[in-house]
Structures are given as C-alpha cells and as structure tokens.
Motif scaffolding. Structure first.
Motif, PDB file in Angstrom:
ATOM      1  N   SER A  24     -11.360  15.594   2.159  1.00  0.00           N
ATOM      2  CA  SER A  24     -10.636  14.539   2.865  1.00  0.00           C
ATOM      3  C   SER A  24     -10.989  13.181   2.258  1.00  0.00           C
ATOM      4  O   SER A  24     -12.133  12.935   1.893  1.00  0.00           O
ATOM      5  N   ALA A  25      -9.991  12.316   2.159  1.00  0.00           N
ATOM      6  CA  ALA A  25     -10.203  10.977   1.607  1.00  0.00           C
ATOM      7  C   ALA A  25      -9.337   9.981   2.370  1.00  0.00           C
ATOM      8  O   ALA A  25      -8.367  10.353   3.028  1.00  0.00           O
ATOM      9  N   VAL A  26      -9.725   8.721   2.260  1.00  0.00           N
ATOM     10  CA  VAL A  26      -9.013   7.638   2.946  1.00  0.00           C
ATOM     11  C   VAL A  26      -8.430   6.693   1.911  1.00  0.00           C
ATOM     12  O   VAL A  26      -9.068   6.375   0.910  1.00  0.00           O
ATOM     13  N   THR A  27      -7.207   6.261   2.148  1.00  0.00           N
ATOM     14  CA  THR A  27      -6.572   5.280   1.266  1.00  0.00           C
ATOM     15  C   THR A  27      -7.249   3.924   1.446  1.00  0.00           C
ATOM     16  O   THR A  27      -7.327   3.403   2.561  1.00  0.00           O
ATOM     17  N   ILE A  28      -7.732   3.355   0.349  1.00  0.00           N
ATOM     18  CA  ILE A  28      -8.430   2.060   0.435  1.00  0.00           C
ATOM     19  C   ILE A  28      -7.651   0.935  -0.238  1.00  0.00           C
ATOM     20  O   ILE A  28      -7.982  -0.240  -0.043  1.00  0.00           O
ATOM     21  N   ALA A  29      -6.623   1.271  -1.001  1.00  0.00           N
ATOM     22  CA  ALA A  29      -5.830   0.232  -1.661  1.00  0.00           C
ATOM     23  C   ALA A  29      -4.440   0.769  -1.973  1.00  0.00           C
ATOM     24  O   ALA A  29      -4.285   1.901  -2.418  1.00  0.00           O
ATOM     25  N   ARG A  30      -3.441  -0.101  -1.673  1.00  0.00           N
ATOM     26  CA  ARG A  30      -2.055   0.240  -2.007  1.00  0.00           C
ATOM     27  C   ARG A  30      -1.285  -1.064  -2.153  1.00  0.00           C
ATOM     28  O   ARG A  30      -1.009  -1.741  -1.175  1.00  0.00           O
ATOM     29  N   SER A  31      -0.954  -1.405  -3.373  1.00  0.00           N
ATOM     30  CA  SER A  31      -0.314  -2.683  -3.657  1.00  0.00           C
ATOM     31  C   SER A  31       1.182  -2.630  -3.346  1.00  0.00           C
ATOM     32  O   SER A  31       1.839  -1.628  -3.629  1.00  0.00           O
ATOM     33  N   PRO A  32       1.743  -3.710  -2.780  1.00  0.00           N
ATOM     34  CA  PRO A  32       3.189  -3.748  -2.515  1.00  0.00           C
ATOM     35  C   PRO A  32       4.021  -3.573  -3.779  1.00  0.00           C
ATOM     36  O   PRO A  32       5.121  -3.010  -3.727  1.00  0.00           O
ATOM     37  N   THR A  33       3.509  -4.027  -4.927  1.00  0.00           N
ATOM     38  CA  THR A  33       4.267  -3.928  -6.180  1.00  0.00           C
ATOM     39  C   THR A  33       4.308  -2.503  -6.712  1.00  0.00           C
ATOM     40  O   THR A  33       5.195  -2.151  -7.476  1.00  0.00           O
ATOM     41  N   THR A  34       3.328  -1.683  -6.324  1.00  0.00           N
ATOM     42  CA  THR A  34       3.301  -0.279  -6.789  1.00  0.00           C
ATOM     43  C   THR A  34       3.283   0.667  -5.585  1.00  0.00           C
ATOM     44  O   THR A  34       2.700   1.743  -5.654  1.00  0.00           O
ATOM     45  N   TRP A  35       3.929   0.241  -4.497  1.00  0.00           N
ATOM     46  CA  TRP A  35       3.871   0.982  -3.231  1.00  0.00           C
ATOM     47  C   TRP A  35       4.370   2.418  -3.368  1.00  0.00           C
ATOM     48  O   TRP A  35       3.782   3.337  -2.822  1.00  0.00           O
ATOM     49  N   GLN A  36       5.460   2.614  -4.095  1.00  0.00           N
ATOM     50  CA  GLN A  36       6.043   3.948  -4.188  1.00  0.00           C
ATOM     51  C   GLN A  36       5.530   4.747  -5.388  1.00  0.00           C
ATOM     52  O   GLN A  36       5.953   5.882  -5.591  1.00  0.00           O
ATOM     53  N   SER A  37       4.572   4.179  -6.124  1.00  0.00           N
ATOM     54  CA  SER A  37       4.123   4.889  -7.324  1.00  0.00           C
ATOM     55  C   SER A  37       2.648   5.287  -7.307  1.00  0.00           C
ATOM     56  O   SER A  37       2.278   6.303  -7.904  1.00  0.00           O
ATOM     57  N   GLN A  38       1.784   4.539  -6.608  1.00  0.00           N
ATOM     58  CA  GLN A  38       0.369   4.898  -6.651  1.00  0.00           C
ATOM     59  C   GLN A  38      -0.413   4.308  -5.483  1.00  0.00           C
ATOM     60  O   GLN A  38       0.045   3.404  -4.788  1.00  0.00           O
ATOM     61  N   LEU A  39      -1.618   4.855  -5.296  1.00  0.00           N
ATOM     62  CA  LEU A  39      -2.564   4.324  -4.311  1.00  0.00           C
ATOM     63  C   LEU A  39      -3.972   4.683  -4.765  1.00  0.00           C
ATOM     64  O   LEU A  39      -4.151   5.456  -5.721  1.00  0.00           O
ATOM     65  N   VAL A  40      -4.976   4.127  -4.095  1.00  0.00           N
ATOM     66  CA  VAL A  40      -6.378   4.372  -4.444  1.00  0.00           C
ATOM     67  C   VAL A  40      -7.084   4.959  -3.231  1.00  0.00           C
ATOM     68  O   VAL A  40      -6.918   4.468  -2.109  1.00  0.00           O
ATOM     69  N   THR A  85      -4.690   8.754   5.365  1.00  0.00           N
ATOM     70  CA  THR A  85      -5.668   9.792   5.009  1.00  0.00           C
ATOM     71  C   THR A  85      -4.979  10.872   4.182  1.00  0.00           C
ATOM     72  O   THR A  85      -3.801  11.163   4.409  1.00  0.00           O
ATOM     73  N   VAL A  86      -5.705  11.471   3.247  1.00  0.00           N
ATOM     74  CA  VAL A  86      -5.138  12.501   2.373  1.00  0.00           C
ATOM     75  C   VAL A  86      -6.141  13.631   2.164  1.00  0.00           C
ATOM     76  O   VAL A  86      -7.317  13.496   2.512  1.00  0.00           O
TER      77      VAL A  86
END
Length: 284
Positions: free
Chosen positions: A123-139, A274-275
């Motif tokens: 299990s992991a938690v999303t800690i970063a997701r930029s509006p400019t790359t919202w539909q392409s990636q997250l951290v 969460t992922v």
C-alpha cells in the motif's frame, strides 16, 4: 455725610434682615399650613435639581458611549472567536471528508487485494500530483527501500491505474494508463468479447469524457458495451489478467476501416489518494 450714609446703610440692612426674616417666617408658616416645603427650600431644591440635570446629561452621554464602545469590543472579540471556531469546523469537515474517501478506497482495495493472490502488494499514498501532469503521472511515498522496482503495476481501488516508471529510495513516480505522451510505453490490453478476445493497446485518453481509448482495432469480433477489459501480458512489461475497466462504447474512424473502443476505467483516475503496488517478477 459719612455718618448719614452709614445710618442709611444700617437702616437698609436692618430692613433687609427684617424682610428676610419675615419671608422665612411667613414661608415656614405657609409650609406648615399647606404641608409643602418652604419657599426658600424649594428654590434651593429647584436650583440643585437643575444643576444636577445639567451635570447628568453629559455624564450619562459619556457613560452610554463608554458602554457602547465596551459592547462593541465585546462583540468584536466574540465575533473573532466564532470565526476561529468556524474555520476549525470547516477544516474538520474537510479532514472528515478526506478520511471517508480514503476509507472507501481502502475498503475497495481490500477486495481487490484478495483477487491478487499471485502477487505481494504494498500500500502507498499519493504525495504529489501536479496539475500540469494530472492525467499522466503521480508520485507515491514508497520506493526502493520498500522493494519497489521499475515496471511494477500500480492499482487503484478497483483495477490498474499505471506502472512504476521511476524508483527513488523512499518514493516512486507512477505513469498512469491515461498518459498520452509520445514516448510513453503503451499498455497492452485485451477486450473479453462474446465472440473472442480482442488484443490492442491504449492509444489515447479522452479527458472530457474521462475514457481510455483503444484505437486502430481491425479485428472483426463483436465488441459490446460492458465487455471486460484486462491487461493482455503481451510485450512482457505487465502481467496478464489485471482488470482495467469495461467497454463504454465502440465507434469507427472516418473511413470505416478500423474501430475505436472507449473504455471506462474501473478506478477513478481523478482521485487517487491511496494505491496498491503489485510486486511482480515482470517488473524486475
């Protein structure tokens, strides 16, 4: 002359005293007869009352103004306290809503995890997701220290949402299945149709409709809305059989030579707090 003047003055004084005494005596007699205060006492009382009223008007005005200012300050302080409580209430509401959403997501992930018996999941938690790359990636907040490796599949609350594309010590970057950049490694998928499976790749993403697109499908098998879509495992970059979603609609291109299959993702790609990361050998 001085003697005469002095005699006249003495006479005047005596007469004045006698008049005053007479007035006082008469006033007292009249007061006793009528049960009212003597004239001189009333005069003194009236003068005293008038002076008291003159003094009371500005005094009362100052007191009233002071009370108004005091009430205003008390109201201001109370207003500030109420605002602080309201801000705290709003923050608690946001926290509660966030926790409820995370709770729902985790409950769904428990059901999803039970189906991934072949893989260990983290299990992991999303800690970063930029509006400019919202539909392409997250951290996410897990990395090499937790055993994650590049290529491992990442799942949301109901199915695949992407893969690990970059691994750091304590965090990792996830490329989403909705990524439309030219250099992305396309996701190989299979549509389980009623007349057989149809293989292809995710070629695009319709952000307005929030639908994945499987383009350039030339096979003739019938594909209907509601058909299940899973990973195909072709290309060796992703294990097969991981749920992606279901067919939403099927269209043809302008020339009628190939079809476009629009897919509804089983996980909400816009809300990924969460992922789950599946530690597969394929991603090694």
């Amino acid at each position: 002359m001085r003697k005469l003047f002095s005699s006249k003055t003495a006479v005047i004084l005596m007469i004045s005293v006698m008049v005053i005494v007479g007035l006082i005596t008469g006033s007292n007699w009249w007061a006793s007869k009528t049960n009212t205060p003597p004239f001189f006492q009333r005069a003194v009382n009236d003068i005293t009352g008038g002076v008291s009223r003159l003094i009371a008007v500005p005094t009362n005005a100052i007191g009233t103004r002071a009370n108004s200012i005091s009430n205003l300050m008390s109201t201001f302080d109370e207003n500030q306290k109420l605002k602080a409580k309201l801000d705290g209430y709003a923050q608690n509401q946001v926290k509660m809503q966030t926790l409820e959403e995370e709770n729902k997501s985790l409950k769904k992930q428990l059901g999803l995890k039970a189906t991934l018996t072949d893989y260990e999941t983290i299990s992991a938690v999303t800690i970063a997701r930029s509006p400019t790359t919202w539909q392409s990636q997250l951290v996410i907040n897990k990395g090499a220290k937790s055993g994650l490796k590049k290529g491992m599949p990442v799942l949301g609350d109901s199915g695949l949402i992407g893969r690990i594309s970059e691994v750091n010590t304590v965090n990792s970057k996830v490329t989403l299945i909705s990524d439309t950049s030219e250099d992305t490694n396309r996701f190989a998928i299979t549509v389980n149709g009623s007349q057989g499976d149809v293989n292809g790749i995710i070629t695009d993403y319709d952000a307005d409709q929030k639908l994945l697109i499987m383009g350039q499908v030339t096979e003739s098998q019938t594909i209907n809305p509601g058909d299940k879509v899973v990973t195909s495992g072709l290309g060796g970059s992703m294990p097969s059989g991981i749920l992606i979603g279901k067919v939403a609609k099927v269209t043809t291109d302008d020339y009628g030579l190939s079809r476009k299959i629009y897919i509804q993702s089983s996980s909400d790609l816009s809300s990924l707090s969460t992922v789950l990361v599946a530690k597969t050998k394929v991603g090694s």
